[in-house]
Design a protein around this motif. Structure first.
Motif, PDB file in Angstrom:
ATOM      1  N   ASN A  88       0.739   6.357   8.395  1.00  0.00           N
ATOM      2  CA  ASN A  88      -0.356   5.527   8.886  1.00  0.00           C
ATOM      3  C   ASN A  88      -1.689   5.791   8.198  1.00  0.00           C
ATOM      4  N   ALA A  89      -1.871   6.952   7.563  1.00  0.00           N
ATOM      5  CA  ALA A  89      -3.166   7.325   6.999  1.00  0.00           C
ATOM      6  C   ALA A  89      -3.648   6.313   5.964  1.00  0.00           C
ATOM      7  N   MET A  90      -4.955   6.045   5.970  1.00  0.00           N
ATOM      8  CA  MET A  90      -5.500   5.066   5.032  1.00  0.00           C
ATOM      9  C   MET A  90      -6.993   5.297   4.796  1.00  0.00           C
ATOM     10  N   VAL A  91      -7.442   4.828   3.627  1.00  0.00           N
ATOM     11  CA  VAL A  91      -8.865   4.661   3.324  1.00  0.00           C
ATOM     12  C   VAL A  91      -9.013   3.294   2.662  1.00  0.00           C
ATOM     13  N   SER A  92     -10.248   2.814   2.568  1.00  0.00           N
ATOM     14  CA  SER A  92     -10.458   1.513   1.942  1.00  0.00           C
ATOM     15  C   SER A  92     -11.867   1.429   1.372  1.00  0.00           C
ATOM     16  N   VAL A  93     -12.060   0.467   0.492  1.00  0.00           N
ATOM     17  CA  VAL A  93     -13.381   0.171  -0.079  1.00  0.00           C
ATOM     18  C   VAL A  93     -13.595  -1.335   0.010  1.00  0.00           C
ATOM     19  N   PHE A  94     -14.662  -1.748   0.686  1.00  0.00           N
ATOM     20  CA  PHE A  94     -15.027  -3.169   0.757  1.00  0.00           C
ATOM     21  C   PHE A  94     -15.953  -3.472  -0.414  1.00  0.00           C
ATOM     22  N   SER A  95     -15.451  -4.240  -1.358  1.00  0.00           N
ATOM     23  CA  SER A  95     -16.232  -4.489  -2.569  1.00  0.00           C
ATOM     24  C   SER A  95     -15.572  -5.577  -3.395  1.00  0.00           C
ATOM     25  N   PRO A  96     -16.361  -6.411  -4.076  1.00  0.00           N
ATOM     26  CA  PRO A  96     -15.751  -7.287  -5.083  1.00  0.00           C
ATOM     27  C   PRO A  96     -15.096  -6.439  -6.170  1.00  0.00           C
ATOM     28  N   ILE A  97     -14.007  -6.919  -6.723  1.00  0.00           N
ATOM     29  CA  ILE A  97     -13.285  -6.168  -7.754  1.00  0.00           C
ATOM     30  C   ILE A  97     -14.200  -5.851  -8.936  1.00  0.00           C
ATOM     31  N   LYS A  98     -15.047  -6.792  -9.317  1.00  0.00           N
ATOM     32  CA  LYS A  98     -15.907  -6.603 -10.487  1.00  0.00           C
ATOM     33  C   LYS A  98     -16.902  -5.458 -10.314  1.00  0.00           C
ATOM     34  N   LEU A 149     -12.389  -8.890  -1.281  1.00  0.00           N
ATOM     35  CA  LEU A 149     -13.217  -7.732  -0.946  1.00  0.00           C
ATOM     36  C   LEU A 149     -12.428  -6.493  -0.524  1.00  0.00           C
ATOM     37  N   GLN A 150     -11.102  -6.588  -0.454  1.00  0.00           N
ATOM     38  CA  GLN A 150     -10.280  -5.429  -0.126  1.00  0.00           C
ATOM     39  C   GLN A 150      -9.084  -5.325  -1.080  1.00  0.00           C
ATOM     40  N   ALA A 151      -9.330  -5.522  -2.361  1.00  0.00           N
ATOM     41  CA  ALA A 151      -8.242  -5.554  -3.344  1.00  0.00           C
ATOM     42  C   ALA A 151      -7.450  -4.251  -3.372  1.00  0.00           C
ATOM     43  N   ALA A 152      -8.138  -3.113  -3.335  1.00  0.00           N
ATOM     44  CA  ALA A 152      -7.440  -1.829  -3.423  1.00  0.00           C
ATOM     45  C   ALA A 152      -6.536  -1.631  -2.204  1.00  0.00           C
ATOM     46  N   TYR A 153      -7.043  -1.917  -1.030  1.00  0.00           N
ATOM     47  CA  TYR A 153      -6.269  -1.767   0.196  1.00  0.00           C
ATOM     48  C   TYR A 153      -5.080  -2.727   0.207  1.00  0.00           C
ATOM     49  N   CYS A 154      -5.329  -3.991  -0.105  1.00  0.00           N
ATOM     50  CA  CYS A 154      -4.246  -4.984  -0.102  1.00  0.00           C
ATOM     51  C   CYS A 154      -3.145  -4.597  -1.085  1.00  0.00           C
ATOM     52  N   ALA A 155      -3.534  -4.142  -2.266  1.00  0.00           N
ATOM     53  CA  ALA A 155      -2.542  -3.771  -3.282  1.00  0.00           C
ATOM     54  C   ALA A 155      -1.648  -2.635  -2.793  1.00  0.00           C
ATOM     55  N   THR A 156      -2.242  -1.649  -2.107  1.00  0.00           N
ATOM     56  CA  THR A 156      -1.431  -0.536  -1.630  1.00  0.00           C
ATOM     57  C   THR A 156      -0.478  -0.983  -0.520  1.00  0.00           C
ATOM     58  N   PRO A 191     -12.223   2.655  14.349  1.00  0.00           N
ATOM     59  CA  PRO A 191     -13.459   3.189  13.768  1.00  0.00           C
ATOM     60  C   PRO A 191     -13.572   3.037  12.261  1.00  0.00           C
ATOM     61  N   GLN A 192     -12.512   2.579  11.577  1.00  0.00           N
ATOM     62  CA  GLN A 192     -12.591   2.511  10.111  1.00  0.00           C
ATOM     63  C   GLN A 192     -13.776   1.679   9.641  1.00  0.00           C
ATOM     64  N   PHE A 193     -14.194   0.704  10.445  1.00  0.00           N
ATOM     65  CA  PHE A 193     -15.282  -0.175  10.025  1.00  0.00           C
ATOM     66  C   PHE A 193     -16.657   0.464  10.203  1.00  0.00           C
ATOM     67  N   THR A 194     -16.686   1.675  10.758  1.00  0.00           N
ATOM     68  CA  THR A 194     -17.934   2.432  10.834  1.00  0.00           C
ATOM     69  C   THR A 194     -18.044   3.451   9.718  1.00  0.00           C
ATOM     70  N   TRP A 195     -16.913   3.766   9.050  1.00  0.00           N
ATOM     71  CA  TRP A 195     -16.970   4.792   8.006  1.00  0.00           C
ATOM     72  C   TRP A 195     -16.378   4.338   6.670  1.00  0.00           C
ATOM     73  N   VAL A 196     -15.891   3.113   6.585  1.00  0.00           N
ATOM     74  CA  VAL A 196     -15.319   2.629   5.340  1.00  0.00           C
ATOM     75  C   VAL A 196     -16.412   2.520   4.265  1.00  0.00           C
ATOM     76  N   LYS A 197     -16.065   2.800   3.029  1.00  0.00           N
ATOM     77  CA  LYS A 197     -17.026   2.614   1.940  1.00  0.00           C
ATOM     78  C   LYS A 197     -17.201   1.128   1.680  1.00  0.00           C
ATOM     79  N   SER A 198     -18.438   0.697   1.465  1.00  0.00           N
ATOM     80  CA  SER A 198     -18.698  -0.735   1.327  1.00  0.00           C
ATOM     81  C   SER A 198     -19.876  -0.991   0.401  1.00  0.00           C
ATOM     82  N   ARG A 199     -19.754  -2.057  -0.391  1.00  0.00           N
ATOM     83  CA  ARG A 199     -20.858  -2.547  -1.205  1.00  0.00           C
ATOM     84  C   ARG A 199     -21.376  -3.891  -0.681  1.00  0.00           C
ATOM     85  N   LEU A 200     -20.958  -4.271   0.509  1.00  0.00           N
ATOM     86  CA  LEU A 200     -21.407  -5.523   1.083  1.00  0.00           C
ATOM     87  C   LEU A 200     -22.813  -5.359   1.654  1.00  0.00           C
TER      88      LEU A 200
END
Length: 332
Positions: A88-98, A149-156, A191-200
């Motif tokens: 179940n463990a996960m991390v994510s980055v909210f960001s455009p791929i570019k 905005l979640q390419a890395a997460y979706c790919a995994t 809580p992931q949406f309080t600590w996820v890395k984001s460039r939004l």
């Protein structure tokens, strides 16, 4: 399997993993808890015990295969042979791929995908010789239908499905009684949406509709306890729509999500670039299993209940829901 199950949960310190631990605690299970955040793990363990279960903790980063193997060995020594292993463990980055960095893609892959591989390998070393046990992978609607905005997460999540499909084939070939199950989750209030890395520019949020984590946790427990588990479970109407919609008209969904996916994943509150994130180290939180969206979240899902015995009914509901999404897009 024995009457009292020994269950191991990765990513157990908060969010869905913590909710799953609670549900297994209610069954009286012996629960092994893994995450990087030992204080939060100990708090989860106390909650499991108060609910009637037995709990043990092990602080580990699942991207480290040796640490995962050591955790499995420790739990078998303290709690007995592992019956259920839940990745179940996960991390994510909210960001455009570019705007993403290669190191971020690598880190998300090491935790979300390789973490599942490491857990599965540690599990198979123990389950295959005993010819019993069950591996449950926490999937996502995004394992089938990616969003912006979640390419890395979706790919995994896509990779986890491919890996597990191969594993099932090999288990059938070997005539093994070990089972592999994927449970695809919808957007959840964690809580992931309080600590996820984001460039939004604004704070991130799950794409509505949002479900409480207990909705998914109950399906996980069903998949663990039933004598004949399904190969996949789909939790929530949005998951059904996404999976069926991707099979029927993926191109339309590309356009639809391109138009709506950016706004749908942001709150109306500005984010700070200095906000702590958990990509490289854990972020302490007092939120437990739930995130900040209780007032917007659904505590029940008819589709989740039906998914436990899914047949043509759910497939038909998915087609109807996907058709409504297409109609909405074409009417724009």
């Amino acid at each position: 399997m024995r009457e009292t199950l020994h269950v191991v949960i990765t990513g157990a310190s908060a969010g869905l993993g913590r909710a799953i631990a609670h549900e297994f605690g209610k069954t009286g299970a012996r629960v092994g808890l893994i995450s990087r955040d030992l204080p939060a793990l100990e708090a989860t363990a106390d909650e499991v015990r108060k609910l009637g279960g037995v709990a043990a903790t092990y602080a580990a980063d699942v991207s480290d295969d040796l640490a995962v193997e050591a955790a499995a060995a420790s739990f078998e020594e303290r709690l007995g042979p592992i019956d259920i292993w839940l990745n179940n463990a996960m991390v994510s980055v909210f960001s455009p791929i570019k705007e993403m960095e290669a190191t971020e893609f690598r880190r998300v892959t090491e935790v979300n995908y390789l973490g599942y591989v490491h857990g599965t390998l540690a599990d198979l070393r123990r389950m295959l010789p005993r010819n019993r046990g069950r591996i449950i992978q926490v999937g996502s609607a995004l394992a089938v239908r990616s969003i912006p905005l979640q390419a890395a997460y979706c790919a995994t999540k896509h990779a986890i499905v491919g890996f597990t499909d191969s594993l099932r084939c090999e288990l059938y070939h070997d005539k093994s009684a070990v089972k592999a199950v994927v449970v695809h989750m919808p957007a959840m209030n964690t809580p992931q949406f309080t600590w996820v890395k984001s460039r939004l520019p604004n704070l991130p949020q799950p794409v509505p509709p949002i479900y409480e984590p207990e909705v998914g946790a109950k399906v996980i427990v069903h998949a663990a306890l039933t004598s004949s588990p399904r190969r996949e479970y789909w939790v929530g109407g949005s998951t059904v729509k996404a999976i069926i919609g991707q099979k029927l008209f993926p191109g339309l969904l590309d356009v639809y999500l391109g138009k709506t996916g950016y706004k749908a994943q942001q709150r109306e509150e500005a984010d700070s670039p200095d906000r702590p994130n958990n990509v490289w180290q854990p972020v302490s939180t007092s939120l437990g299993a739930h995130g900040p969206f209780d007032t917007k979240s659904r505590p029940f899902s008819i589709e989740a209940e039906v998914s436990k015995h899914r047949g043509w009914f759910v497939f038909g509901c998915g087609i109807l829901g996907a058709a409504l999404c297409a109609r909405k897009l074409l009417s724009r």
